[in-house]
Design a protein around this motif. Structure first.
Motif, PDB file in Angstrom:
ATOM      1  N   UNK A   1      -7.117 -12.825  -4.266  1.00  0.00           N
ATOM      2  CA  UNK A   1      -8.232 -13.701  -4.625  1.00  0.00           C
ATOM      3  C   UNK A   1      -9.575 -12.973  -4.637  1.00  0.00           C
ATOM      4  N   UNK A   2      -9.668 -11.826  -3.987  1.00  0.00           N
ATOM      5  CA  UNK A   2     -10.941 -11.086  -3.994  1.00  0.00           C
ATOM      6  C   UNK A   2     -11.240 -10.484  -5.360  1.00  0.00           C
ATOM      7  N   UNK A   3     -10.201 -10.239  -6.147  1.00  0.00           N
ATOM      8  CA  UNK A   3     -10.396  -9.573  -7.431  1.00  0.00           C
ATOM      9  C   UNK A   3     -10.647  -8.087  -7.322  1.00  0.00           C
ATOM     10  N   UNK A   4     -10.582  -7.542  -6.125  1.00  0.00           N
ATOM     11  CA  UNK A   4     -10.833  -6.114  -5.914  1.00  0.00           C
ATOM     12  C   UNK A   4      -9.548  -5.307  -6.101  1.00  0.00           C
ATOM     13  N   UNK A   5      -9.672  -4.012  -6.384  1.00  0.00           N
ATOM     14  CA  UNK A   5      -8.485  -3.151  -6.391  1.00  0.00           C
ATOM     15  C   UNK A   5      -7.811  -3.161  -5.023  1.00  0.00           C
ATOM     16  N   UNK A   6      -6.481  -3.083  -5.026  1.00  0.00           N
ATOM     17  CA  UNK A   6      -5.705  -3.077  -3.788  1.00  0.00           C
ATOM     18  C   UNK A   6      -4.779  -1.864  -3.781  1.00  0.00           C
ATOM     19  N   UNK A   7      -4.818  -1.105  -2.704  1.00  0.00           N
ATOM     20  CA  UNK A   7      -3.929   0.037  -2.498  1.00  0.00           C
ATOM     21  C   UNK A   7      -2.849  -0.414  -1.531  1.00  0.00           C
ATOM     22  N   UNK A   8      -1.598  -0.377  -1.971  1.00  0.00           N
ATOM     23  CA  UNK A   8      -0.489  -0.943  -1.201  1.00  0.00           C
ATOM     24  C   UNK A   8       0.444   0.157  -0.727  1.00  0.00           C
ATOM     25  N   UNK A   9       0.527   0.360   0.582  1.00  0.00           N
ATOM     26  CA  UNK A   9       1.464   1.325   1.145  1.00  0.00           C
ATOM     27  C   UNK A   9       2.825   0.679   1.341  1.00  0.00           C
ATOM     28  N   UNK A  10       3.885   1.481   1.180  1.00  0.00           N
ATOM     29  CA  UNK A  10       5.240   0.934   1.102  1.00  0.00           C
ATOM     30  C   UNK A  10       6.161   1.416   2.215  1.00  0.00           C
ATOM     31  N   UNK A  11       5.590   1.964   3.294  1.00  0.00           N
ATOM     32  CA  UNK A  11       6.435   2.385   4.404  1.00  0.00           C
ATOM     33  C   UNK A  11       7.134   1.202   5.055  1.00  0.00           C
ATOM     34  N   UNK A  12       8.216   1.455   5.730  1.00  0.00           N
ATOM     35  CA  UNK A  12       9.026   0.462   6.449  1.00  0.00           C
ATOM     36  C   UNK A  12       9.385  -0.743   5.590  1.00  0.00           C
ATOM     37  N   UNK A  13       9.544  -0.540   4.265  1.00  0.00           N
ATOM     38  CA  UNK A  13       9.785  -1.648   3.341  1.00  0.00           C
ATOM     39  C   UNK A  13      10.957  -1.356   2.411  1.00  0.00           C
TER      40      UNK A  13
ATOM     41  N   UNK B   1       0.775   6.712  -5.735  1.00  0.00           N
ATOM     42  CA  UNK B   1       0.202   7.742  -4.877  1.00  0.00           C
ATOM     43  C   UNK B   1       1.092   8.023  -3.688  1.00  0.00           C
ATOM     44  N   UNK B   2       0.523   8.718  -2.711  1.00  0.00           N
ATOM     45  CA  UNK B   2       1.281   9.117  -1.523  1.00  0.00           C
ATOM     46  C   UNK B   2       0.395   8.985  -0.295  1.00  0.00           C
ATOM     47  N   UNK B   3       0.906   8.308   0.723  1.00  0.00           N
ATOM     48  CA  UNK B   3       0.235   8.199   2.011  1.00  0.00           C
ATOM     49  C   UNK B   3       1.090   8.905   3.047  1.00  0.00           C
ATOM     50  N   UNK B   4       0.563   9.975   3.632  1.00  0.00           N
ATOM     51  CA  UNK B   4       1.376  10.831   4.484  1.00  0.00           C
ATOM     52  C   UNK B   4       0.998  10.798   5.948  1.00  0.00           C
TER      53      UNK B   4
ATOM     54  N   UNK C   1       5.240   5.916   1.073  1.00  0.00           N
ATOM     55  CA  UNK C   1       4.938   6.253   2.465  1.00  0.00           C
ATOM     56  C   UNK C   1       6.190   6.096   3.315  1.00  0.00           C
ATOM     57  N   UNK C   2       6.233   6.852   4.394  1.00  0.00           N
ATOM     58  CA  UNK C   2       7.229   6.671   5.445  1.00  0.00           C
ATOM     59  C   UNK C   2       6.470   6.493   6.750  1.00  0.00           C
ATOM     60  N   UNK C   3       6.692   5.378   7.425  1.00  0.00           N
ATOM     61  CA  UNK C   3       5.858   5.016   8.580  1.00  0.00           C
ATOM     62  C   UNK C   3       6.404   5.587   9.883  1.00  0.00           C
ATOM     63  N   UNK C   4       6.509   6.901   9.939  1.00  0.00           N
ATOM     64  CA  UNK C   4       6.852   7.599  11.174  1.00  0.00           C
ATOM     65  C   UNK C   4       5.658   8.464  11.552  1.00  0.00           C
TER      66      UNK C   4
END
Length: 290
Positions: free
Chosen positions: A144-156, A207-210, A178-181
């Motif tokens: 609802x904010x209309x802003x860009x959202x960066x979504x990490x996918x670890x533990x999913x 992208x990649x979140x490390x 991402x991997x959430x370790x």
């Protein structure tokens, strides 16, 4: 597809968007947060990211009364969450500091009131932590904010990612493998997921979140096509706190940004050509002309 965050266009062959995650590595101290912003700016990062919680909402009930040894003495986990949380005045101060240094700044809101808190401060984007990927109420508020959202996918799971994107939409979302370790071992990096996500979610920047030690895996992610890279940063990996050990120190962040830019230049465009620097060796070494 591209997504614009502040003055940066992410995806579409543009330079990788480098996010220096300060998170809670400021340990509740504004001066430390400013030092980390300075580190990110000197290294050439594009953005700094924090975490914002309403402790009474974001702290799981079974964790609230758990005792934790901290630099400020033994306290409950809920008390600790309050101790390291910045309020409006602190966020205005650190947000202005980031802006003056040419950095985008935003945060991971962990609950709906935190979304409203950040919106009131005018953040340019929002980040969804891996732990929040299944929080539909939060995702709806972010949509609802209309802003860009960066979504990490670890533990999913893939099904969970599908559902989250169904709530968020795909027109202004960046998906982060991402991997959430903490810290993550190389065997759990699974960087081929970058291509898997790109193929499955065509048009969404990936992208990649490390959370690994060192730089190699993040650099490999860029070589494999990651259009954004997020890494935790710290002044000193031996500092007290849960994320410092999986963070980059100032020199590490500088090397990461430098090497990302080298890799981007080296990737080229995939069109075979004879470079000017090859002409002299060709004249000297090629016995049979074409």
């Amino acid at each position: 597809m591209t997504v614009t965050i502040g003055s940066h266009v992410v995806g579409g062959g543009n330079p990788a968007y480098v996010i220096a995650e300060i998170g809670l590595n400021h340990n509740g101290d504004v001066a430390t947060a400013k030092q980390l912003i300075d580190v990110a700016a000197r290294a050439g990062a594009n953005a700094v990211k924090f975490q914002k919680r309403t402790p009474e909402i974001a702290t799981p009930p079974h964790m609230r009364d758990t005792l934790r040894d901290t630099p400020w003495g033994t306290m409950t986990y809920l008390e600790y969450r309050h101790r390291v949380e910045f309020g409006r005045d602190e966020y205005i101060e650190i947000g202005d500091h980031a802006t003056l240094h040419g950095l985008d700044w935003f945060a991971s809101p962990w609950d709906v009131p935190s979304v409203h808190f950040l919106e009131d401060l005018g953040v340019v984007a929002h980040k969804v932590a891996s732990a929040s990927l299944t929080d539909v109420e939060l995702l709806q508020a972010l949509r609802e904010t209309g802003k860009p959202v960066i979504l990490s996918t670890g533990m999913s799971t893939i099904d969970q990612i599908d559902h989250a994107l169904g709530v968020l939409g795909t027109d202004r979302t960046i998906l982060m493998h991402a991997t959430s370790t903490y810290p993550m071992e190389p065997e759990e990096a699974n960087l081929k997921m970058i291509a898997t996500l790109r193929d499955r979610y065509a048009g969404i920047p990936i992208g990649y979140s490390g959370h690994e030690r060192g730089l190699q895996i993040s650099l490999a992610a860029v070589a494999l096509g990651a259009v954004a890279v997020e890494r935790h940063i710290t002044l000193d990996r031996t500092m007290w706190g849960s994320d410092h050990a999986a963070s980059l120190e100032p020199s590490g962040l500088e090397l990461l940004v430098r090497d990302i830019r080298v890799i981007e230049a080296a990737l080229g465009d995939g069109v075979k050509r004879i470079y000017e620097g090859e002409l002299a060796p060709m004249a000297k070494l090629r016995r049979v002309p074409a």
